[in-house]
Design an enzyme around this catalytic site. Sequence first.
Site, mmCIF file in Angstrom:
data_model
loop_
_atom_site.group_PDB
_atom_site.id
_atom_site.type_symbol
_atom_site.label_atom_id
_atom_site.label_comp_id
_atom_site.label_asym_id
_atom_site.label_seq_id
_atom_site.Cartn_x
_atom_site.Cartn_y
_atom_site.Cartn_z
ATOM 1 N N ASN A 153 41.762 45.607 52.794
ATOM 2 C CA ASN A 153 40.969 44.409 53.074
ATOM 3 C C ASN A 153 41.249 43.818 54.449
ATOM 4 O O ASN A 153 40.476 43.011 54.941
ATOM 5 C CB ASN A 153 41.199 43.341 51.997
ATOM 6 C CG ASN A 153 42.666 43.077 51.745
ATOM 7 O OD1 ASN A 153 43.407 43.985 51.367
ATOM 8 N ND2 ASN A 153 43.106 41.865 51.974
ATOM 9 N N GLN A 181 37.102 45.878 47.752
ATOM 10 C CA GLN A 181 36.320 45.849 48.998
ATOM 11 C C GLN A 181 35.250 46.945 49.050
ATOM 12 O O GLN A 181 34.482 47.005 50.017
ATOM 13 C CB GLN A 181 37.249 45.986 50.216
ATOM 14 C CG GLN A 181 38.172 44.785 50.433
ATOM 15 C CD GLN A 181 37.442 43.527 50.902
ATOM 16 O OE1 GLN A 181 36.317 43.580 51.392
ATOM 17 N NE2 GLN A 181 38.081 42.382 50.738
ATOM 18 N N THR A 239 36.203 32.684 26.074
ATOM 19 C CA THR A 239 34.733 32.636 26.094
ATOM 20 C C THR A 239 34.222 33.203 27.414
ATOM 21 O O THR A 239 34.728 32.857 28.482
ATOM 22 C CB THR A 239 34.259 31.175 25.908
ATOM 23 O OG1 THR A 239 34.763 30.717 24.659
ATOM 24 C CG2 THR A 239 32.746 31.077 25.921
ATOM 25 N N CYS A 329 44.263 34.545 51.509
ATOM 26 C CA CYS A 329 45.365 33.682 51.062
ATOM 27 C C CYS A 329 46.391 33.454 52.159
ATOM 28 O O CYS A 329 47.180 32.523 52.085
ATOM 29 C CB CYS A 329 46.024 34.265 49.826
ATOM 30 S SG CYS A 329 46.005 36.031 49.763
HETATM 31 C C1 LIG Z 1 41.383 44.272 48.204
HETATM 32 C C2 LIG Z 1 41.392 43.048 47.363
HETATM 33 N N1 LIG Z 1 41.969 43.087 46.157
HETATM 34 C C3 LIG Z 1 41.985 42.018 45.352
HETATM 35 C C4 LIG Z 1 41.421 40.828 45.729
HETATM 36 C C5 LIG Z 1 41.493 39.663 44.802
HETATM 37 O O1 LIG Z 1 40.239 39.318 44.298
HETATM 38 P P1 LIG Z 1 40.009 37.875 43.644
HETATM 39 O O2 LIG Z 1 40.398 36.870 44.657
HETATM 40 O O3 LIG Z 1 38.558 37.851 43.314
HETATM 41 O O4 LIG Z 1 40.849 37.798 42.426
HETATM 42 C C6 LIG Z 1 40.818 40.730 46.994
HETATM 43 C C7 LIG Z 1 40.219 39.457 47.454
HETATM 44 O O5 LIG Z 1 40.681 38.829 48.384
HETATM 45 C C8 LIG Z 1 40.812 41.862 47.829
HETATM 46 O O6 LIG Z 1 40.269 41.832 49.054
#
Ligand SMILES: Cc1ncc(COP(=O)(O)O)c(C=O)c1O
Length: 376
Positions: A153, A181, A239, A329
């Site tokens: 990512n 991704q 749910t 993040c």
């Molecule tokens: C490669 C990858 N894995 C996992 C995630 C996590 O996805 P989510 O934030 O929808 O739980 C992301 C999102 O940032 C991601 O880019």
Amino acid sequence: MNNRIYFDNAATTSLDKEVLDAMMPYLTTHFGNPSSIYSYGRETRLAVENARKAVAKILNAHPAEIFFTSGGTESSNTAITAAVRDLGCKHMITSPIEHHATMHTTEHLHDTGEAKLSLVKLLPNGHVDLENLEELLASITEKTLVTLLHANNEIGNILDIHVVGEICKKYNAIFHCDTVQTVGHYPFNLKETPVHFITSAGHKFHGPKGVGILYINEDVKIKPFINGGSQERNMRAGTENVYGIVGFAKALQMATDNYEKESTYIQELKKYMYDQLIAEIPGVRFHGDVLGNSLYTVLNVGFPKSEKSDMLLFNLDINNICVSGGSACTSGANQGSHVIKAVYPAEDTDSVRFSFSKENTKEEIDIVVEKLKEII
Ligand SMILES: Cc1ncc(COP(=O)(O)O)c(C=O)c1O
């Protein structure tokens, strides 16, 4: 504010209007609980099952292999934890450049003593060293989980999921691939792909946030990660996020229908920005296998350090340009990306991830490159 330029589509994408339209009835009139036996419940149950069938068809999987979750993080947590607790994996192999959803889950299982953890080596361009993966698998005697990103990512590198799947098969290893991704960005044929688990999140391809899938190959039987009611055939209690599930399926359908056109367009944007940066910014570097086996959506750039570039993301933000230094993040604090540090330990640049969608234009790229010239 609509004069903003949004180049952070690997973090999340805008919700498509058609997707919202498909979701609206389930946010308004069709509010029944899918577990209820009367008509309100039956109509939402039907929507969930139709969405599952549509998703399975697109990925060429069986509907019974598709489980709706809250997104990529929950799906990876479920798969990795189940591989260790239910499938007898006593060893995990992953890479130093995984998403935190994988990295922190494998570290946790290692810290609790439930499984050992090995990191596969990387090649200089950030691809996983497949020879080293085989060496590791050959040297480990316990049942092993291999968990690797399909596409990184941050730097965009794409793993050959078929080759890795075959290697895992040879050593009887469980293979979990974080495809967050790539689902919605590339075609999949899961019947022909040797993988036990894949993951997806709707918000990466113009669907809603907070909904995703976990594909569990039919040969694999695991216990639920979340305990409670009998939703998702006893595999994921709670749910159902009905409007999210409907939106996920609609967004995946649209992404699939428009794949050729949109991927070609976005690839051109990436190449255009690459060329403009080389032409306009001396000393610029690119991270990953940038024009090779790489996501067409992601361009990770290292800018030469200067006084102003210290605050590069901040300076871009005050100019209404939205980009990140790494995964979403870590972008706020920009403490430096674990991916860039792992692949380029000696490099002293400011790295920025530009990630594009069908909504971006070359004109926006021109504005961003102009601003970068001013800042650097
Ligand atoms: C490669 C990858 N894995 C996992 C995630 C996590 O996805 P989510 O934030 O929808 O739980 C992301 C999102 O940032 C991601 O880019």
